[in-house]
Design a protein around this motif. Structure first.
Motif, PDB file in Angstrom:
ATOM      1  N   ARG A 128       0.894  -1.223   0.018  1.00 27.15           N
ATOM      2  CA  ARG A 128       0.017   0.080  -0.198  1.00 27.15           C
ATOM      3  C   ARG A 128       0.986   1.306   0.011  1.00 27.15           C
ATOM      4  O   ARG A 128       0.552   2.029  -0.595  1.00 27.15           O
ATOM      5  CB  ARG A 128      -0.822  -0.064   1.087  1.00 27.15           C
ATOM      6  N   SER A 129       2.097   1.237   0.677  1.00 26.38           N
ATOM      7  CA  SER A 129       2.930   2.397   0.883  1.00 26.38           C
ATOM      8  C   SER A 129       3.333   2.547  -0.596  1.00 26.38           C
ATOM      9  O   SER A 129       3.370   3.809  -1.016  1.00 26.38           O
ATOM     10  CB  SER A 129       4.065   2.318   1.761  1.00 26.38           C
ATOM     11  N   ALA A 130       3.891   1.565  -1.434  1.00 26.15           N
ATOM     12  CA  ALA A 130       4.465   1.781  -2.494  1.00 26.15           C
ATOM     13  C   ALA A 130       3.342   2.428  -3.595  1.00 26.15           C
ATOM     14  O   ALA A 130       3.881   3.190  -4.389  1.00 26.15           O
ATOM     15  CB  ALA A 130       4.881   0.354  -3.150  1.00 26.15           C
ATOM     16  N   GLU A 131       2.098   1.854  -3.513  1.00 29.18           N
ATOM     17  CA  GLU A 131       0.937   2.295  -4.114  1.00 29.18           C
ATOM     18  C   GLU A 131       0.751   3.986  -3.942  1.00 29.18           C
ATOM     19  O   GLU A 131       0.615   4.557  -5.026  1.00 29.18           O
ATOM     20  CB  GLU A 131      -0.123   1.639  -3.794  1.00 29.18           C
ATOM     21  N   TRP A 132       0.901   4.322  -2.763  1.00 32.33           N
ATOM     22  CA  TRP A 132       0.726   5.516  -2.408  1.00 32.33           C
ATOM     23  C   TRP A 132       1.639   6.565  -2.711  1.00 32.33           C
ATOM     24  O   TRP A 132       1.545   7.808  -3.265  1.00 32.33           O
ATOM     25  CB  TRP A 132       0.522   5.893  -0.751  1.00 32.33           C
ATOM     26  N   LEU A 133       2.706   6.054  -2.750  1.00 33.47           N
ATOM     27  CA  LEU A 133       4.276   6.820  -3.291  1.00 33.47           C
ATOM     28  C   LEU A 133       3.778   6.984  -4.798  1.00 33.47           C
ATOM     29  O   LEU A 133       4.132   8.167  -5.116  1.00 33.47           O
ATOM     30  CB  LEU A 133       5.387   6.074  -3.284  1.00 33.47           C
ATOM     31  N   GLN A 134       3.546   6.111  -5.488  1.00 28.93           N
ATOM     32  CA  GLN A 134       3.060   6.224  -6.954  1.00 28.93           C
ATOM     33  C   GLN A 134       2.004   7.413  -7.056  1.00 28.93           C
ATOM     34  O   GLN A 134       2.096   8.187  -7.952  1.00 28.93           O
ATOM     35  CB  GLN A 134       2.865   5.028  -7.625  1.00 28.93           C
ATOM     36  N   ARG A 135       0.959   7.164  -6.173  1.00 30.04           N
ATOM     37  CA  ARG A 135      -0.146   8.089  -6.293  1.00 30.04           C
ATOM     38  C   ARG A 135       0.237   9.590  -6.029  1.00 30.04           C
ATOM     39  O   ARG A 135      -0.283  10.363  -6.783  1.00 30.04           O
ATOM     40  CB  ARG A 135      -1.196   7.961  -5.288  1.00 30.04           C
ATOM     41  N   VAL A 136       1.264   9.848  -5.323  1.00 32.97           N
ATOM     42  CA  VAL A 136       1.596  11.102  -5.096  1.00 32.97           C
ATOM     43  C   VAL A 136       2.874  11.557  -6.058  1.00 32.97           C
ATOM     44  O   VAL A 136       3.535  12.508  -5.822  1.00 32.97           O
ATOM     45  CB  VAL A 136       2.185  11.468  -3.496  1.00 32.97           C
ATOM     46  N   GLY A 137       3.238  10.634  -6.965  1.00 36.22           N
ATOM     47  CA  GLY A 137       4.077  11.112  -7.898  1.00 36.22           C
ATOM     48  C   GLY A 137       5.469  10.992  -7.658  1.00 36.22           C
ATOM     49  O   GLY A 137       6.491  11.261  -8.210  1.00 36.22           O
ATOM     50  N   LEU A 138       5.691   9.860  -6.898  1.00 36.56           N
ATOM     51  CA  LEU A 138       7.019   9.389  -6.517  1.00 36.56           C
ATOM     52  C   LEU A 138       7.132   7.874  -6.831  1.00 36.56           C
ATOM     53  O   LEU A 138       6.152   7.184  -7.535  1.00 36.56           O
ATOM     54  CB  LEU A 138       7.534   9.479  -4.974  1.00 36.56           C
ATOM     55  N   GLU A 139       8.168   7.216  -6.804  1.00 34.90           N
ATOM     56  CA  GLU A 139       8.672   6.026  -7.320  1.00 34.90           C
ATOM     57  C   GLU A 139       8.579   4.770  -5.991  1.00 34.90           C
ATOM     58  O   GLU A 139       9.049   5.162  -4.984  1.00 34.90           O
ATOM     59  CB  GLU A 139      10.062   5.703  -7.810  1.00 34.90           C
ATOM     60  N   PRO A 140       7.964   3.664  -6.548  1.00 31.06           N
ATOM     61  CA  PRO A 140       8.012   2.587  -5.457  1.00 31.06           C
ATOM     62  C   PRO A 140       9.371   2.427  -4.871  1.00 31.06           C
ATOM     63  O   PRO A 140       9.754   2.133  -3.694  1.00 31.06           O
ATOM     64  CB  PRO A 140       7.324   1.448  -5.933  1.00 31.06           C
ATOM     65  N   ALA A 141      10.314   2.646  -5.754  1.00 31.47           N
ATOM     66  CA  ALA A 141      11.527   2.383  -5.332  1.00 31.47           C
ATOM     67  C   ALA A 141      12.285   3.296  -4.316  1.00 31.47           C
ATOM     68  O   ALA A 141      13.290   3.068  -3.685  1.00 31.47           O
ATOM     69  CB  ALA A 141      12.634   2.500  -6.622  1.00 31.47           C
ATOM     70  N   HIS A 142      11.657   4.360  -4.269  1.00 32.35           N
ATOM     71  CA  HIS A 142      12.148   5.467  -3.051  1.00 32.35           C
ATOM     72  C   HIS A 142      11.732   5.025  -1.558  1.00 32.35           C
ATOM     73  O   HIS A 142      12.108   5.484  -0.799  1.00 32.35           O
ATOM     74  CB  HIS A 142      11.284   6.827  -3.359  1.00 32.35           C
ATOM     75  N   MET A 143      11.193   3.775  -1.621  1.00 37.74           N
ATOM     76  CA  MET A 143      10.562   3.343  -0.102  1.00 37.74           C
ATOM     77  C   MET A 143      11.700   3.226   0.692  1.00 37.74           C
ATOM     78  O   MET A 143      11.698   3.196   1.858  1.00 37.74           O
ATOM     79  CB  MET A 143      10.080   2.014  -0.320  1.00 37.74           C
ATOM     80  N   SER A 144      13.020   2.620   0.151  1.00 41.97           N
ATOM     81  CA  SER A 144      14.146   2.527   1.085  1.00 41.97           C
ATOM     82  C   SER A 144      15.070   3.633   1.359  1.00 41.97           C
ATOM     83  O   SER A 144      16.093   3.559   1.935  1.00 41.97           O
ATOM     84  CB  SER A 144      14.880   1.366   0.561  1.00 41.97           C
ATOM     85  N   ARG A 145      14.715   4.646   0.706  1.00 46.58           N
ATOM     86  CA  ARG A 145      15.446   5.972   0.862  1.00 46.58           C
ATOM     87  C   ARG A 145      14.858   6.728   2.110  1.00 46.58           C
ATOM     88  O   ARG A 145      14.027   6.530   2.771  1.00 46.58           O
ATOM     89  CB  ARG A 145      15.405   6.938  -0.292  1.00 46.58           C
ATOM     90  N   TYR A 146      15.902   7.779   2.239  1.00 49.07           N
ATOM     91  CA  TYR A 146      15.754   8.497   3.641  1.00 49.07           C
ATOM     92  C   TYR A 146      15.252  10.059   3.103  1.00 49.07           C
ATOM     93  O   TYR A 146      15.682  10.216   1.888  1.00 49.07           O
ATOM     94  CB  TYR A 146      16.998   8.632   4.571  1.00 49.07           C
ATOM     95  N   PRO A 147      14.891  10.660   4.010  1.00 50.49           N
ATOM     96  CA  PRO A 147      14.057  12.038   3.653  1.00 50.49           C
ATOM     97  C   PRO A 147      15.071  12.904   3.171  1.00 50.49           C
ATOM     98  O   PRO A 147      14.793  13.725   2.395  1.00 50.49           O
ATOM     99  CB  PRO A 147      13.344  12.479   5.180  1.00 50.49           C
ATOM    100  N   HIS A 148      16.281  12.897   3.399  1.00 50.61           N
ATOM    101  CA  HIS A 148      17.159  13.909   3.155  1.00 50.61           C
ATOM    102  C   HIS A 148      17.550  13.645   1.816  1.00 50.61           C
ATOM    103  O   HIS A 148      18.229  14.702   1.206  1.00 50.61           O
ATOM    104  CB  HIS A 148      18.791  13.812   3.902  1.00 50.61           C
ATOM    105  N   GLU A 149      17.420  12.559   1.217  1.00 49.76           N
ATOM    106  CA  GLU A 149      17.797  12.116  -0.410  1.00 49.76           C
ATOM    107  C   GLU A 149      16.536  12.914  -1.231  1.00 49.76           C
ATOM    108  O   GLU A 149      16.437  12.843  -2.445  1.00 49.76           O
ATOM    109  CB  GLU A 149      17.530  10.853  -0.597  1.00 49.76           C
ATOM    110  N   PHE A 150      15.609  13.652  -0.399  1.00 47.38           N
ATOM    111  CA  PHE A 150      14.548  14.260  -1.441  1.00 47.38           C
ATOM    112  C   PHE A 150      14.434  15.721  -1.488  1.00 47.38           C
ATOM    113  O   PHE A 150      14.919  16.098  -0.381  1.00 47.38           O
ATOM    114  CB  PHE A 150      12.976  14.019  -1.062  1.00 47.38           C
ATOM    115  N   SER A 151      14.039  16.458  -2.581  1.00 47.35           N
ATOM    116  CA  SER A 151      13.793  17.801  -2.527  1.00 47.35           C
ATOM    117  C   SER A 151      12.551  18.209  -1.691  1.00 47.35           C
ATOM    118  O   SER A 151      11.720  17.322  -1.319  1.00 47.35           O
ATOM    119  CB  SER A 151      13.692  18.280  -4.095  1.00 47.35           C
ATOM    120  N   GLY A 152      12.371  19.632  -1.507  1.00 45.90           N
ATOM    121  CA  GLY A 152      11.395  20.012  -0.620  1.00 45.90           C
ATOM    122  C   GLY A 152       9.904  19.569  -1.260  1.00 45.90           C
ATOM    123  O   GLY A 152       9.158  19.096  -0.332  1.00 45.90           O
ATOM    124  N   GLY A 153       9.819  19.789  -2.503  1.00 47.86           N
ATOM    125  CA  GLY A 153       8.454  19.356  -3.124  1.00 47.86           C
ATOM    126  C   GLY A 153       8.343  17.842  -2.863  1.00 47.86           C
ATOM    127  O   GLY A 153       7.165  17.382  -2.715  1.00 47.86           O
TER     128      GLY A 153
END
Lengths: 320, 392
Positions: A128-153
């Motif tokens: 479900r988390s992977a599905e939601w990441l996709q729904r908000v425009g991110l990749e399921p592959a981002h699941m294992s990353r940490y917040p600092h690896e992402f931009s503000g948006g």
């Protein structure tokens, strides 16, 4: 339309000791209908965020009542109250940097709500988390990353996924785009819009950007020093403000158009918002109001509906 | 009218663990007395670094000014702390920052901090400087200035602190006031007061203002000229009216479409700019905006667009338009053989075709760095040069 959430004389004071109190929210009554977006605007220190957090039980309220789907919510939340209401009411925070735990992976952050509030298996939660990441425009592959690896948006999208994965009915968005660049703000607004349509969300949208609030909201509520001064349809409040404070607020709102700006006969509101520790008696805006009358310094005006303005509510003696 | 400050071809880099950040990649602009130039762009586009390097405020190392000049009344101030016996920073150029709380010394009274500026730069004695500090606080409309001068920063609200910062910045009557996001941390009503104040002070003192901001509303209110920055370059420049109402560059158009105006209706969706700004460790070849641009063409991938003039400027200027197009055409022919090197972009010569006194610098005109304007530029050129024969 049915009312989803209603506050009655909601009051939140913070105790400073020595008998001094910050009157952050003072007797605020507001009803939010199902599938409605209510924009709450006001200057910093006017109590917008405190109101949002008190509604959700993140602050214990001092007085007043909050009801959700007709049911009174507790004044102070215990563990089981949060468990009970979190699946229905969620919050999206302003600062996408400090509101995500830097030591949790994105998958853990997004899935935490489901882990606590559903009986899904670990694997289902991850799906479900992977599905939601996709729904908000991110990749399921981002699941294992940490917040600092992402931009503000992107982080704000993670915040949106975290808040919405439980499919709540009501979401408080506390300045969800203020920390983002202009080009990214529209991405997040459009995302919220799509999700609102598909999930039937009801939103309390707290912001200080009047143009954005006007654009996003069905109704707009203007807050000053802990109390509402004007409530009405967003377009009406923006294009035909009644309360003197709202008029100043709209006049101060810069438009991205040099021709409009040059034509603007402008006089900035003088003075600053008084301290919420020593709230003046009478109308809170009286000391900055060019139309203040003696009555304004004695009697506190209540919100009254204006018949000729389609039920717009204004708290001002000029309309008494 | 000649420019007060002429910045040409400024390039700034920062060395970091991750590699070299190309923060400013060839920026040129003019600042004129009594006028406000707004530098607009998103976080990380290099707008603050540009101004900080001119003022000598970037730490070197890790920062490095690779190339460029910044002439204040004809004297290059890049890397020079003082010009004609006046300090550049705080004296010739005053500066106010986004966050007044962290820019002031919490252990000194406001009055003393303003007085210190005058004691340092003007050699005034303390009572003289203190008296002037109170006057300055009055000028910035701080009520009970005398009393307020004896207070510490924590006793001031955000809006008051920003006024105190302005008082300090204008203490030495600078020729230029740099305002780096002066109202971003403030509420709209306080923001309006500060913008009003800046406009009034400018009218009184005819100082130039360089306004750095990402807020197009603030730009519209205060700016005479606008430079839109993206990924370390100025991608569009012109008068405020030209940039807002005849926006040339797709990025400028994108910024405008991304925010609601009073005319947008609820059912017109906002048009976000997809993606995010490029990594300035390795700026992509070609146009830096290409990955996000809805109008991208093949040439955008290969070659960095030069500055195309968007309007035929007044009649004295067709020569610069000719040069831009002519050089571009030559490069078009030559570009097949070699990839452009990002360090010294080939169009450097295009941007400043003529530095002689007669041709007005093209930085003043409305230009856009976008290949879409190539044909338009040609058309302008053809019209302007109709009497002088065809372009090469």
């Amino acid at each position: 339309m049915t009312v989803l959430l209603e506050t009655e004389n909601l009051t939140k004071h913070f105790d400073l000791g020595h008998g001094r109190q910050v009157h952050a929210v003072d007797g605020l009554s507001l009803a939010i209908e199902e599938r409605e977006i209510v924009g709450l605007v006001g200057e910093s220190g006017s109590g917008k965020s405190t109101f949002g957090k008190t509604v959700l039980g993140l602050h214990e309220r001092t007085a007043g009542r909050v009801s959700f789907q007709g049911e009174d919510l507790p004044a102070s939340y215990r563990q089981q109250d949060f468990r009970r209401y979190a699946p229905h009411m969620q919050m999206i925070f302003q600062d996408p940097y400090s509101s995500l735990n830097p030591r949790m992976t994105v998958g853990e952050i997004v899935g935490e709500g489901l882990k606590l509030h559903s009986d899904l298996s670990g694997r289902e939660v991850r799906e479900r988390s992977a599905e939601w990441l996709q729904r908000v425009g991110l990749e399921p592959a981002h699941m294992s990353r940490y917040p600092h690896e992402f931009s503000g948006g992107q982080r704000q999208r993670i915040g949106v996924a975290r808040a919405l994965i439980l499919e709540p009915e009501f979401v408080v968005c506390d300045e969800p785009i203020s920390a983002l660049d202009v080009s990214v703000q529209a991405q997040v607004i459009n995302l919220l819009d799509d999700l609102k349509a598909s999930l039937g969300l009801t939103l309390l949208f707290i912001a200080h950007d009047l143009s954005m609030v006007r654009y996003v909201s069905d109704r707009m509520a203007v807050m000053y020093l802990g109390a509402l001064v004007e409530v009405g349809k967003a377009n009406d409040v923006f294009f035909d403000p009644q309360h003197p404070y709202t008029r100043f607020l709209v006049a101060a709102n810069p438009e991205p158009d040099p021709r409009t700006e040059r034509r603007r006969a402008f006089s900035a509101i003088q003075g600053e918002i008084p301290s919420p520790i020593n709230v003046p008696p009478g109308c809170r805006f009286a000391n900055r109001c060019p139309q203040a009358m003696p009555q304004c310094r004695e009697q506190t005006p209540q919100l009254i509906p204006l018949q000729e303005k389609g039920g717009r509510e204004v708290a001002c003696h000029l309309f008494g | 009218m000649s420019a007060l400050l002429e910045v040409r071809d400024l390039e700034v880099e920062f060395d970091t663990y991750g590699g070299t950040v190309h923060a400013v990649r060839g920026v040129s602009f003019d600042v004129r007395a009594g006028k406000t130039l707004a530098i607009v762009g998103e976080s990380g586009c290099g707008k603050s670094v540009t101004v900080q390097s001119i003022m000598g405020l970037i730490p070197i190392p890790p920062g490095r000014i690779v190339a460029g000049t910044a002439e204040l009344r004809g004297v290059d101030i890049l890397g020079r702390p003082e010009v004609d016996g006046r300090d550049v920073r705080g004296d010739a150029i005053g500066m106010i920052f986004q966050d007044p709380m962290t820019s002031l010394n919490p252990t000194m009274t406001i009055g003393d901090q303003i007085a210190e500026t005058l004691q340092t730069h003007r050699g005034q004695d303390r009572p003289q400087a203190r008296a002037r500090a109170v006057e300055l606080l009055e000028m910035t409309r701080i009520p009970e200035a005398e009393q307020r001068a004896g207070q510490y920063p924590f006793e001031f609200s955000g809006g008051m602190l920003q006024r105190a910062m302005i008082a300090m910045a204008i203490a030495c009557e600078p020729a230029i006031l740099v305002a780096d996001e002066p109202s971003t941390a403030l509420d709209v009503t306080i923001q309006a007061q500060i913008l009003d104040l800046l406009g009034d002070l400018q009218a009184k003192t005819s100082m130039a203002i360089i306004l750095i901001t990402h807020d197009l509303g603030v730009v519209a209110r205060l700016a005479d000229e606008v430079a839109v920055m993206y990924a370390g370059r100025i991608v569009e420049h012109g008068t405020a009216d030209a940039v807002f109402h005849q926006s040339g560059h797709p990025y400028t158009q994108g910024l405008k479409a991304a925010m609601p105006t009073r005319n947008s209706r609820r059912d017109d969706p906002l048009q976000p700019i997809d993606g995010s700004p490029p990594d300035l460790f390795a700026p992509p070849p070609g146009c830096a905006y290409r990955p996000r641009c809805p109008n991208a063409m093949r040439i955008c991938e290969r070659r960095d667009p030069p500055a195309f003039p968007l309007e035929p400027s007044d009649a004295s200027r067709p020569s610069s338009a000719i040069d831009v197009v002519a050089n571009t055409n030559q490069e078009d022919a030559a570009s097949g053989s070699q990839a452009p090197t990002p360090r010294t972009p080939p169009e450097e010569t295009d941007i400043h075709p003529a530095k002689d006194a007669t041709a007005a610098p093209p930085h003043r005109d409305h230009f856009s760095r976008c290949w879409l304007h190539q044909s338009e530029a040609r058309a302008h050129f053809a019209a302007a040069a109709a009497g002088d024969g065809d372009p090469p």
